[in-house]
Scaffold this active site. Sequence first.
Site, short mmCIF file in Angstrom:
data_model
loop_
_atom_site.label_atom_id
_atom_site.label_comp_id
_atom_site.label_asym_id
_atom_site.label_seq_id
_atom_site.Cartn_x
_atom_site.Cartn_y
_atom_site.Cartn_z
N SER A 157 4.33 -6.32 2.73
CA SER A 157 3.01 -6.23 3.34
C SER A 157 1.97 -6.86 2.42
O SER A 157 1.99 -8.07 2.17
CB SER A 157 2.68 -4.77 3.66
OG SER A 157 1.48 -4.66 4.38
N LEU A 158 1.04 -6.06 1.88
CA LEU A 158 0.05 -6.56 0.94
C LEU A 158 0.68 -7.38 -0.18
O LEU A 158 0.13 -8.40 -0.63
CB LEU A 158 -0.70 -5.37 0.35
CG LEU A 158 -1.41 -5.57 -0.99
CD1 LEU A 158 -2.61 -6.47 -0.81
CD2 LEU A 158 -1.79 -4.25 -1.60
N GLN A 174 1.38 -11.38 10.50
CA GLN A 174 1.88 -10.26 9.71
C GLN A 174 1.10 -8.99 9.98
O GLN A 174 1.65 -7.88 9.96
CB GLN A 174 1.81 -10.62 8.22
CG GLN A 174 2.47 -9.62 7.28
CD GLN A 174 1.58 -9.20 6.13
OE1 GLN A 174 0.46 -8.75 6.34
NE2 GLN A 174 2.08 -9.38 4.92
N HIS A 190 0.53 -3.23 11.01
CA HIS A 190 1.64 -4.07 11.48
C HIS A 190 2.08 -3.70 12.90
O HIS A 190 3.25 -3.85 13.26
CB HIS A 190 2.83 -4.01 10.51
CG HIS A 190 2.43 -4.35 9.10
ND1 HIS A 190 2.01 -5.61 8.75
CD2 HIS A 190 2.37 -3.59 7.99
CE1 HIS A 190 1.70 -5.61 7.45
NE2 HIS A 190 1.91 -4.40 6.98
N ARG A 245 -9.33 -8.61 4.09
CA ARG A 245 -8.25 -8.04 4.90
C ARG A 245 -8.34 -6.52 4.92
O ARG A 245 -8.25 -5.88 5.98
CB ARG A 245 -6.91 -8.48 4.32
CG ARG A 245 -5.65 -7.92 4.99
CD ARG A 245 -4.43 -8.42 4.22
NE ARG A 245 -3.15 -8.11 4.83
CZ ARG A 245 -2.40 -7.06 4.53
NH1 ARG A 245 -2.83 -6.18 3.62
NH2 ARG A 245 -1.23 -6.87 5.13
N GLN A 287 0.83 -1.20 0.00
CA GLN A 287 0.00 0.00 0.00
C GLN A 287 0.87 1.25 0.00
O GLN A 287 1.91 1.30 0.66
CB GLN A 287 -0.91 -0.02 1.23
CG GLN A 287 -2.07 0.93 1.15
CD GLN A 287 -3.16 0.58 2.14
OE1 GLN A 287 -3.23 -0.55 2.63
NE2 GLN A 287 -4.03 1.53 2.45
#
Length: 328
Positions: free
Chosen positions: A96-97, A248, A198, A121, A14
């Site tokens: 991440s994503l 995560q 996170h 999510r 993101q």
Amino acid sequence: MADSRRILFIFPGQGSQYPGMGSDLVEEFKPAREVFARASEVAGYDMEELCFEDPHQRLDFTRYTQPAILTHEVACLQSLLSLVPDIRPAMAAGHSLGEYTALVTGGALSFEDALRLVIRRAELMYEHGQGRMLATALDLGQARALADRHFCGIGGCNLPEQTVIAGSERDLDRLSADMAAKFPRKRAVRLKTAGAFHTYLMVDAAQHFREVLEAVNFEPLTAAVFANYTGELHESDENSIRSRLFFQLFHPVRWRACMEAALDAGVDTIVEFGGGIGRGDGPQGKRPNLESVVKKTLRAQGLQAEYFGAINVAGIHAAAQGLQAQAT
């Protein structure tokens, strides 16, 4: 003939979204058109309209950002593979994503299942999340001392002196003032995220997301994929993959560890897919999100590797030509 290269595919997260992403791909690549059509069917809204035009100004909202980036990454990936179908990565990693796209690359998830997971999510992170994220030019020790003092958390470790801190708006404001006083020469930038991702502020979202993860089947990996949570390779069994994706959400992204482990494993070629940053208009005016971090990591390790940014039509053609030239 066996391919002796060690290729790493990487995918940003993101913050790499922009209106117009993918609009060039669908004009040239049939696989990209198919990916966007499949995404619209799964999402229940027009993914092309969202990514290309964003008429309702939704692209920067988390619940739309994440599915859009995943779709663009897979469209870039499939477009490149249509030009060089024999290319296979030894490893994949996503920030991440982007870890979900890496798992699609590694065969653990279909694109449709990954998109369903990412849609839910994103909804949960939006519904249960709060706060913001701050990218700093601090090392982990400096960042953690500030974060602990101001009830914030470490959201990511990208480089030895690039650490992301996340917390509530009020706590980040106080932390920023403290940082400016203690480290006047150190830079800090608020990120385009709508939550303290996170960190402990994502625990509620993670608890709800666990049920979603349990409902999806993960296939055995066909290529090695790094886990953000550990900074090491995923184990291939589905319960381990689920647990890493659960953790995560509320633990730092260990991107530096992922990159260093990949380089230690002999990676000599890196291809980045999807997203884009910079002020240039349209897809051709963007540059890859992770390129700077990758190249700084290479310099810090005293290593060299070929890097290709397959984020638009020109980049995909350049990557295909470069990969073909390597193979001859």
